[in-house]
Scaffold this active site. Structure first.
Site, PDB file in Angstrom:
ATOM      1  N   LYS A 167     -17.080  -6.326   7.741  1.00 55.74           N
ATOM      2  CA  LYS A 167     -15.834  -7.095   7.786  1.00 55.74           C
ATOM      3  C   LYS A 167     -15.323  -7.193   9.216  1.00 55.74           C
ATOM      4  O   LYS A 167     -15.454  -6.247   9.987  1.00 55.74           O
ATOM      5  CB  LYS A 167     -14.759  -6.383   6.961  1.00 55.74           C
ATOM      6  CG  LYS A 167     -14.722  -6.786   5.512  1.00 55.74           C
ATOM      7  CD  LYS A 167     -13.422  -6.250   4.925  1.00 55.74           C
ATOM      8  CE  LYS A 167     -13.259  -6.612   3.471  1.00 55.74           C
ATOM      9  NZ  LYS A 167     -11.984  -6.071   2.943  1.00 55.74           N
TER      10      LYS A 167
ATOM     11  N   ARG B 239      -2.365  -6.216  -8.148  1.00 60.51           N
ATOM     12  CA  ARG B 239      -1.281  -7.159  -7.879  1.00 60.51           C
ATOM     13  C   ARG B 239      -1.266  -8.281  -8.899  1.00 60.51           C
ATOM     14  O   ARG B 239      -0.360  -8.430  -9.675  1.00 60.51           O
ATOM     15  CB  ARG B 239      -1.428  -7.771  -6.477  1.00 60.51           C
ATOM     16  CG  ARG B 239      -1.063  -6.850  -5.369  1.00 60.51           C
ATOM     17  CD  ARG B 239      -1.644  -7.289  -4.066  1.00 60.51           C
ATOM     18  NE  ARG B 239      -3.101  -7.190  -4.103  1.00 60.51           N
ATOM     19  CZ  ARG B 239      -3.891  -7.380  -3.074  1.00 60.51           C
ATOM     20  NH1 ARG B 239      -3.382  -7.727  -1.924  1.00 60.51           N
ATOM     21  NH2 ARG B 239      -5.190  -7.246  -3.181  1.00 60.51           N
TER      22      ARG B 239
ATOM     23  N   HIS C 145       0.840  -1.206   0.000  1.00 58.43           N
ATOM     24  CA  HIS C 145       0.000   0.000   0.000  1.00 58.43           C
ATOM     25  C   HIS C 145       0.876   1.259   0.000  1.00 58.43           C
ATOM     26  O   HIS C 145       0.611   2.215  -0.733  1.00 58.43           O
ATOM     27  CB  HIS C 145      -0.875   0.063   1.266  1.00 58.43           C
ATOM     28  CG  HIS C 145      -1.931  -0.991   1.376  1.00 58.43           C
ATOM     29  ND1 HIS C 145      -2.053  -1.811   2.479  1.00 58.43           N
ATOM     30  CD2 HIS C 145      -2.945  -1.344   0.535  1.00 58.43           C
ATOM     31  CE1 HIS C 145      -3.099  -2.617   2.316  1.00 58.43           C
ATOM     32  NE2 HIS C 145      -3.644  -2.367   1.154  1.00 58.43           N
TER      33      HIS C 145
ATOM     34  N   SER D 107      -2.944  -7.612   3.197  1.00 57.76           N
ATOM     35  CA  SER D 107      -3.122  -7.461   4.644  1.00 57.76           C
ATOM     36  C   SER D 107      -3.472  -8.817   5.256  1.00 57.76           C
ATOM     37  O   SER D 107      -3.000  -9.164   6.345  1.00 57.76           O
ATOM     38  CB  SER D 107      -4.246  -6.465   4.943  1.00 57.76           C
ATOM     39  OG  SER D 107      -3.970  -5.231   4.352  1.00 57.76           O
TER      40      SER D 107
HETATM   41  P1  ADP Z   1      -9.936  -3.497  -0.103  1.00 53.22           P
HETATM   42  O1  ADP Z   1     -10.594  -4.145   1.090  1.00 53.22           O
HETATM   43  O2  ADP Z   1     -10.676  -2.337  -0.679  1.00 53.22           O
HETATM   44  O3  ADP Z   1      -9.447  -4.462  -1.172  1.00 53.22           O
HETATM   45  P2  ADP Z   1      -7.184  -3.289   0.658  1.00 53.22           P
HETATM   46  O4  ADP Z   1      -6.638  -2.518   1.804  1.00 53.22           O
HETATM   47  O5  ADP Z   1      -7.052  -4.760   0.693  1.00 53.22           O
HETATM   48  O6  ADP Z   1      -8.671  -2.806   0.541  1.00 53.22           O
HETATM   49  O7  ADP Z   1      -6.560  -2.744  -0.695  1.00 53.22           O
HETATM   50  C1  ADP Z   1      -6.710  -1.430  -1.128  1.00 53.22           C
HETATM   51  C2  ADP Z   1      -6.128  -1.319  -2.530  1.00 53.22           C
HETATM   52  O8  ADP Z   1      -4.737  -1.570  -2.481  1.00 53.22           O
HETATM   53  C3  ADP Z   1      -6.697  -2.305  -3.545  1.00 53.22           C
HETATM   54  O9  ADP Z   1      -6.753  -1.673  -4.812  1.00 53.22           O
HETATM   55  C4  ADP Z   1      -5.662  -3.405  -3.561  1.00 53.22           C
HETATM   56  O10 ADP Z   1      -5.675  -4.102  -4.795  1.00 53.22           O
HETATM   57  C5  ADP Z   1      -4.397  -2.594  -3.392  1.00 53.22           C
HETATM   58  N1  ADP Z   1      -3.308  -3.382  -2.798  1.00 53.22           N
HETATM   59  C6  ADP Z   1      -3.361  -4.181  -1.735  1.00 53.22           C
HETATM   60  N2  ADP Z   1      -2.155  -4.749  -1.489  1.00 53.22           N
HETATM   61  C7  ADP Z   1      -1.317  -4.268  -2.446  1.00 53.22           C
HETATM   62  C8  ADP Z   1       0.064  -4.495  -2.756  1.00 53.22           C
HETATM   63  N3  ADP Z   1       0.820  -5.355  -2.075  1.00 53.22           N
HETATM   64  N4  ADP Z   1       0.590  -3.828  -3.807  1.00 53.22           N
HETATM   65  C9  ADP Z   1      -0.177  -2.990  -4.535  1.00 53.22           C
HETATM   66  N5  ADP Z   1      -1.485  -2.747  -4.326  1.00 53.22           N
HETATM   67  C10 ADP Z   1      -2.055  -3.379  -3.277  1.00 53.22           C
END
Ligand code: ADP
Length: 163
Positions: free
Chosen positions: A43, A92, A19, A130
């Site tokens: 969630k 990803r 992130h 996460s």
């Molecule tokens: P959500 O619950 O909306 O998916 P996340 O916190 O899991 O929220 O992810 C937010 C955004 O960040 C999403 O677009 C996800 O694809 C992206 N994301 C999550 N992990 C990574 C990573 N390791 N590298 C790049 N983008 C990521």
């Protein structure tokens, strides 16, 4: 582009280096980036909304181009009320693609002026989520290169309390 704000929405439960990489790169392209923490009460999160916000704020306290906010409900309503039109999301793997494009098209259907920008994850973080971070950490695995120290410390506290 003139004084353009991008909104990066997500659960950030917790924020990972993947992130952070997306936020840093977005902040070099857009004038301002709002990291938008979703409340999503449905969630089961490890961290409360306030904890997630505080962690992200502490990471970006030196970067004036990055701010943190939270929302509850529809992203388009948040964008509307703040007059923002640009969303950033990270991609990803192929499996992200289907959901992300679906969301982008739905948001544009509700509000046509919204544009979603997808950033490819860095190779070194393309396997990081996460969920997997929490799973590995809870089983005693090392996540040093995958999350900032503030996140590792916070998870340490939570898992220590749960024992
Ligand atoms: P959500 O619950 O909306 O998916 P996340 O916190 O899991 O929220 O992810 C937010 C955004 O960040 C999403 O677009 C996800 O694809 C992206 N994301 C999550 N992990 C990574 C990573 N390791 N590298 C790049 N983008 C990521």
């Amino acid at each position: 582009m003139k004084n353009l704000t991008a909104v990066y929405p997500g659960s950030f439960d917790p924020i990972t280096n993947g992130h952070i990489d997306i936020i840093d790169r977005s902040a070099r392209i857009f004038d301002h980036v709002v990291v938008l923490v979703a409340s999503n009460e449905g969630k089961t999160n490890l961290f409360t909304r306030q904890e997630r916000i505080e962690i992200i704020k502490s990471i970006f306290q030196e970067n004036r181009r990055v701010s943190v906010d939270s929302f509850h409900g529809l992203l388009v309503d948040y964008l509307n009320s703040h007059n923002h039109k640009v969303v950033v999301r990270g991609l990803r793997v192929v499996s992200d693609f289907e959901y992300e494009v679906q969301m982008a098209l739905m948001n544009r259907k509700i509000r046509p002026e919204i544009e979603t920008f997808f950033m490819a994850a860095s190779e070194k973080y393309s396997f990081v989520s996460s969920r997997i971070l929490k799973e590995v950490f809870s089983l005693g695995g090392c996540i040093t290169d995958l999350a900032p120290q503030v996140v590792i410390d916070a998870m340490q506290t939570i898992f220590h309390e749960q024992k």
